[in-house]
Design a protein around this motif. Structure first.
Motif, PDB file in Angstrom:
ATOM      1  N   LYS A  42       0.857  -1.182   0.000  1.00  0.00           N
ATOM      2  CA  LYS A  42       0.000   0.000   0.000  1.00  0.00           C
ATOM      3  C   LYS A  42       0.898   1.239   0.000  1.00  0.00           C
ATOM      4  CE  LYS A  42      -3.867   2.207   2.165  1.00  0.00           C
ATOM      5  NZ  LYS A  42      -4.237   2.774   3.450  1.00  0.00           N
ATOM      6  N   VAL A  43       1.083   1.796  -1.190  1.00  0.00           N
ATOM      7  CA  VAL A  43       1.954   2.964  -1.339  1.00  0.00           C
ATOM      8  C   VAL A  43       1.106   4.228  -1.245  1.00  0.00           C
ATOM      9  CG1 VAL A  43       3.465   4.161  -2.954  1.00  0.00           C
ATOM     10  CG2 VAL A  43       3.673   1.703  -2.683  1.00  0.00           C
ATOM     11  N   LEU A  44       1.546   5.160  -0.419  1.00  0.00           N
ATOM     12  CA  LEU A  44       0.770   6.385  -0.197  1.00  0.00           C
ATOM     13  C   LEU A  44       0.847   7.316  -1.411  1.00  0.00           C
ATOM     14  CD1 LEU A  44       1.806   7.183   3.500  1.00  0.00           C
ATOM     15  CD2 LEU A  44      -0.301   6.084   2.688  1.00  0.00           C
ATOM     16  N   PRO A  45      -0.232   8.083  -1.645  1.00  0.00           N
ATOM     17  CA  PRO A  45      -0.245   9.008  -2.796  1.00  0.00           C
ATOM     18  C   PRO A  45       0.673  10.215  -2.580  1.00  0.00           C
ATOM     19  CG  PRO A  45      -2.221   9.292  -1.466  1.00  0.00           C
ATOM     20  CD  PRO A  45      -1.474   8.128  -0.874  1.00  0.00           C
ATOM     21  N   ASP A  46       1.055  10.852  -3.666  1.00  0.00           N
ATOM     22  CA  ASP A  46       1.944  12.017  -3.607  1.00  0.00           C
ATOM     23  C   ASP A  46       1.383  13.146  -2.754  1.00  0.00           C
ATOM     24  OD1 ASP A  46       3.785  10.772  -5.110  1.00  0.00           O
ATOM     25  OD2 ASP A  46       3.568  12.025  -6.907  1.00  0.00           O
ATOM     26  N   SER A  47       0.060  13.189  -2.634  1.00  0.00           N
ATOM     27  CA  SER A  47      -0.568  14.280  -1.875  1.00  0.00           C
ATOM     28  C   SER A  47      -0.371  14.105  -0.360  1.00  0.00           C
ATOM     29  CB  SER A  47      -2.068  14.324  -2.185  1.00  0.00           C
ATOM     30  OG  SER A  47      -2.647  13.055  -1.883  1.00  0.00           O
ATOM     31  N   ASP A  48       0.036  12.909   0.084  1.00  0.00           N
ATOM     32  CA  ASP A  48       0.222  12.668   1.518  1.00  0.00           C
ATOM     33  C   ASP A  48       1.434  13.447   2.034  1.00  0.00           C
ATOM     34  OD1 ASP A  48      -0.613  10.170   3.626  1.00  0.00           O
ATOM     35  OD2 ASP A  48       1.330  11.151   3.969  1.00  0.00           O
ATOM     36  N   PRO A  49       1.264  14.177   3.139  1.00  0.00           N
ATOM     37  CA  PRO A  49       2.376  14.990   3.663  1.00  0.00           C
ATOM     38  C   PRO A  49       3.631  14.174   3.984  1.00  0.00           C
ATOM     39  CG  PRO A  49       0.454  15.054   5.142  1.00  0.00           C
ATOM     40  CD  PRO A  49       0.010  14.352   3.895  1.00  0.00           C
ATOM     41  N   ARG A  50       3.463  12.903   4.332  1.00  0.00           N
ATOM     42  CA  ARG A  50       4.643  12.067   4.631  1.00  0.00           C
ATOM     43  C   ARG A  50       5.445  11.782   3.365  1.00  0.00           C
ATOM     44  NH1 ARG A  50       1.045   7.716   7.754  1.00  0.00           N
ATOM     45  NH2 ARG A  50      -0.350   8.478   6.123  1.00  0.00           N
ATOM     46  N   LYS A  55      10.160  12.973  -0.040  1.00  0.00           N
ATOM     47  CA  LYS A  55      10.671  13.446  -1.340  1.00  0.00           C
ATOM     48  C   LYS A  55      11.527  14.696  -1.173  1.00  0.00           C
ATOM     49  CE  LYS A  55       7.163  11.489  -4.281  1.00  0.00           C
ATOM     50  NZ  LYS A  55       6.955  11.178  -5.630  1.00  0.00           N
ATOM     51  N   ARG A  56      11.073  15.576  -0.288  1.00  0.00           N
ATOM     52  CA  ARG A  56      11.817  16.830  -0.071  1.00  0.00           C
ATOM     53  C   ARG A  56      13.203  16.531   0.505  1.00  0.00           C
ATOM     54  NH1 ARG A  56      11.480  20.042   4.168  1.00  0.00           N
ATOM     55  NH2 ARG A  56       9.523  19.192   4.943  1.00  0.00           N
ATOM     56  N   VAL A  57      13.246  15.638   1.474  1.00  0.00           N
ATOM     57  CA  VAL A  57      14.534  15.277   2.093  1.00  0.00           C
ATOM     58  C   VAL A  57      15.438  14.601   1.047  1.00  0.00           C
ATOM     59  CG1 VAL A  57      15.642  13.804   3.823  1.00  0.00           C
ATOM     60  CG2 VAL A  57      13.592  15.112   4.435  1.00  0.00           C
ATOM     61  N   GLY A  58      14.860  13.699   0.264  1.00  0.00           N
ATOM     62  CA  GLY A  58      15.630  13.018  -0.779  1.00  0.00           C
ATOM     63  C   GLY A  58      16.217  14.012  -1.773  1.00  0.00           C
ATOM     64  N   ARG A  59      15.388  14.935  -2.232  1.00  0.00           N
ATOM     65  CA  ARG A  59      15.864  15.923  -3.215  1.00  0.00           C
ATOM     66  C   ARG A  59      16.936  16.829  -2.626  1.00  0.00           C
ATOM     67  NH1 ARG A  59      10.305  16.297  -5.177  1.00  0.00           N
ATOM     68  NH2 ARG A  59       9.993  17.973  -3.669  1.00  0.00           N
ATOM     69  N   ARG A  60      16.775  17.170  -1.342  1.00  0.00           N
ATOM     70  CA  ARG A  60      17.771  18.050  -0.703  1.00  0.00           C
ATOM     71  C   ARG A  60      19.143  17.370  -0.665  1.00  0.00           C
ATOM     72  NH1 ARG A  60      16.780  21.005   5.094  1.00  0.00           N
ATOM     73  NH2 ARG A  60      18.953  21.111   5.790  1.00  0.00           N
ATOM     74  N   ILE A  61      19.155  16.089  -0.397  1.00  0.00           N
ATOM     75  CA  ILE A  61      20.426  15.365  -0.376  1.00  0.00           C
ATOM     76  C   ILE A  61      20.986  15.225  -1.789  1.00  0.00           C
ATOM     77  CG2 ILE A  61      21.443  13.072   0.046  1.00  0.00           C
ATOM     78  CD1 ILE A  61      19.767  13.057   2.653  1.00  0.00           C
ATOM     79  N   LEU A  62      20.124  14.882  -2.742  1.00  0.00           N
ATOM     80  CA  LEU A  62      20.591  14.730  -4.130  1.00  0.00           C
ATOM     81  C   LEU A  62      21.126  16.043  -4.689  1.00  0.00           C
ATOM     82  CD1 LEU A  62      17.825  12.509  -5.816  1.00  0.00           C
ATOM     83  CD2 LEU A  62      19.957  11.790  -4.745  1.00  0.00           C
TER      84      LEU A  62
END
Ligand SMILES: [Zn+2]
Length: 245
Positions: A42-50, A55-62
């Protein structure tokens, strides 16, 4: 062992990486396996704040990587599950479980896991484990190295072994050490890494330990290593960032 098998194995070791899945193979397999995970879990949708947070943390590191940092294709997903875990498939797909996210008070803890998992991708840890397994198979079974046998691994095969995969201590140490540097480069507070290990140690009591602890339950070394790196760092770190979901 027959002389033929031995000579095949020896000549194979002359070309160092012929047993190792190529970067293109890793990305293809990782992508297929990620699609299977998204179908099964059960994968959460992009609209979910989690999801947005991960994604934000991942992009910041990348964003701190150089342009040359190719060819990996990262993606970030959150699986609804009590499991206290996260994992990165070869080539770049990263998955977090909500059970792990719930343990975090600070974004810096999440970033520490992210940096650790991304290091497994960047340093091709799965591919090197696979290379060693392939080599062992050739030596044990004398599998044919010819006729394209090596590319038979499917995404289903990958997933069947992936969840029980234990990286070597050396790979885990590298993921911790490079992960620490990535954390600092992305301007996170590395105290997040210490907090992470402490949190995970607590939550693994009596249960199955999370991936970061499973291959070698922490004997205090990982916390000590992180603390030493913090002490040695000349950099001033920003305050920890509270997660508000
Ligand atoms: Zn790991």
């Amino acid at each position: 062992m027959s002389a033929v098998v031995l000579s095949v194995a020896l000549s194979a070791s002359a070309s160092a990486d012929m047993f190792k899945p190529s970067k293109a193979e890793q990305m293809k397999l990782g992508k297929q396996a990620a699609a299977e995970v998204r179908k099964k879990e059960k994968v959460l949708p992009d609209s979910d704040p989690r999801v947005q947070l991960v994604k934000r943390v991942g992009r910041r590191i990348l964003s701190t990587f150089s342009e040359k940092e190719q060819p990996w294709e990262y993606s970030f997903d959150v699986i609804e599950s009590k499991e206290v875990n996260a994992f990165a498939l070869p080539g770049g797909p990263v998955f977090f479980y909500t059970g792990l996210l719930e343990k975090f008070k600070y974004e810096d803890e999440l970033a520490a896991v992210m940096a650790h998992e991304i290091t497994h991708v960047r340093r091709e840890h799965w591919a090197y484990s696979q290379r060693d397994a392939n080599k062992a198979n050739v030596l044990l079974l004398g599998l044919s190295l010819f006729g394209g046998r090596r590319d038979v691994l499917s995404a289903t095969d990958l997933l069947a072994t992936f969840y029980s995969l234990k990286y070597s201590r050396q790979h885990e140490n590298q993921a911790d050490s490079m992960g620490f540097d990535m954390l600092v480069a992305a301007n996170y507070n590395p105290d997040g890494m210490v907090l992470l290990f402490e949190t995970l140690k607590q939550s693994s009591k009596g249960g199955k330990p999370p991936e970061f602890l499973s291959s070698h339950p922490d004997d205090g070394n990982r916390i000590r290593n992180a603390k030493t790196k913090i002490e040695k760092s000349p950099k001033e770190f920003p305050a920890l960032t509270k997660i508000n979901l």
